[in-house]
Design an enzyme around this catalytic site. Structure first.
Site, mmCIF file in Angstrom:
data_model
loop_
_atom_site.group_PDB
_atom_site.id
_atom_site.type_symbol
_atom_site.label_atom_id
_atom_site.label_comp_id
_atom_site.label_asym_id
_atom_site.label_seq_id
_atom_site.Cartn_x
_atom_site.Cartn_y
_atom_site.Cartn_z
ATOM 1 N N LYS A 54 29.539 13.085 -31.434
ATOM 2 C CA LYS A 54 30.676 12.276 -31.898
ATOM 3 C C LYS A 54 31.848 12.397 -30.917
ATOM 4 C CE LYS A 54 29.258 12.931 -36.726
ATOM 5 N NZ LYS A 54 29.503 13.673 -37.988
ATOM 6 N N GLN A 98 33.026 18.502 -40.748
ATOM 7 C CA GLN A 98 31.572 18.382 -40.674
ATOM 8 C C GLN A 98 30.892 19.177 -41.793
ATOM 9 O OE1 GLN A 98 29.933 16.368 -38.570
ATOM 10 N NE2 GLN A 98 27.902 16.969 -39.269
ATOM 11 N N ASP A 121 35.479 9.666 -43.080
ATOM 12 C CA ASP A 121 34.159 10.016 -43.591
ATOM 13 C C ASP A 121 33.899 9.402 -44.973
ATOM 14 O OD1 ASP A 121 32.155 11.479 -42.416
ATOM 15 O OD2 ASP A 121 33.088 13.431 -42.787
#
Ligand code: GUN
Length: 296
Positions: A54, A98, A121
């Site tokens: 990413k 994450q 997200d």
């Protein structure tokens, strides 16, 4: 055997990156540079790889990204304090914590702490709720949004289709179902979510026009579980032992690809299907967050 029915996730993701790059150029005219903060707690090997990928895509597109690393032993309070700092930083438009987080940290409290406007997200309950309500002002989680784009850009009919989702997780299964049942363009599907307690799971799968496998079991979906011509989307990432591989293991999806592919209509390769789309949608969400933050 020629493989004519592959959904090329890499090519479709490149198309989205090109669209995102144009939006980044438009922001640059207004001297806005999108900023994305990654937070990784501990050294989960898959998370190290994902966050690294990413970061590289962010750099390539001209998104300012920075990774904040906390040790596995970090407390929930330390992580929440970091999120508070990032929430308050005007140069940070998107925040991605994450998953998975260490077991001693309450993931739900962490995701609820990320400001909804920076929650690229789509894990904050405000954005989860907006998705469920069909409110387009929220952020949609990147993997289900990526799968949705794969279906749309491959012109797979969605309205009225029987869709079976394997897996009911918060990251893929549940938001995927929410997206596809909406009374909206490119949705209006009839969705069945199957899981470990489902009776006659193969029977559900055999009725499906579209199967989205996100169950986390290597090569779970077999050829005798699909209807001929069904569209098969493989979200799975499973590490299995492989004595021939240098590392002693390799990654496979949730679909028994060699056997399912000849019977499927469209099918995603894995790798090269859903994975690149998750990243493309994260970049797009981040640029949208920057546009919204700088519009006022
Ligand atoms: N872990 C696996 N998939 C994801 C994702 O989409 N976002 C985050 N933050 N963590 C993940």
């Amino acid at each position: 055997m020629p493989v004519a029915n592959l959904i090329d996730g890499r090519a479709i993701a490149e198309g989205i990156h090109a669209e995102t790059a144009r939006r980044i150029e438009a922001l640059a005219v207004r001297e806005v540079k999108p900023g994305l903060a990654f937070v990784r707690v501990g050294e989960d090997p898959a998370s190290v790889v994902y966050v690294g990928m990413k970061e590289r895509h962010s750099a390539k597109l001209g998104i300012n990204s920075r990774t904040h690393l906390l040790p596995e032993s970090a407390s929930e309070a330390e992580l929440l304090a970091l999120i508070d700092r990032l929430n308050a930083d005007p140069a940070v438009h998107g925040i991605l914590v994450q998953a998975p987080l260490p077991a001693h940290i309450g993931a739900a409290r962490v995701y609820a702490r990320v400001r909804p406007e920076k929650d690229v997200d789509g894990f904050n309950p405000v954005n989860v709720g907006k998705l469920m309500l069909g409110d387009p002002t929220g952020f949609v989680p990147c993997t289900p949004a990526g799968v949705h784009e794969l279906l749309i850009r491959t012109s797979v009919p969605i309205a009225g289709a029987e869709v079976v989702i394997l897996g009911r997780g918060n990251i893929v299964g549940k938001p995927m179902a929410s997206l596809l049942i909406q009374k909206a363009r490119n949705a209006n599907a009839t969705v069945t979510v199957c899981h470990s307690q489902t009776r006659d799971l193969p029977g559900h799968c055999r009725r499906a026009d579209i199967i989205i496998a996100a169950i986390g079991v290597a090569r779970f979906l077999k050829a005798d579980m699909i209807k001929p011509g069904a569209t098969v989307i493989d979200v799975g990432v499973n590490r299995i032992p492989d004595p021939q591989a240098k590392s002693g293991s390799r990654l496979v999806g949730d679909v028994d690809f060699e056997n399912v592919q000849p019977k499927a209509g469209w099918i995603t390769p894995n790798p090269g299907g859903v994975g690149p789309m998750t990243i493309a949608l994260l970049m797009r969400n981040t640029v949208r967050a920057a546009e919204l933050a700088s519009a006022a």
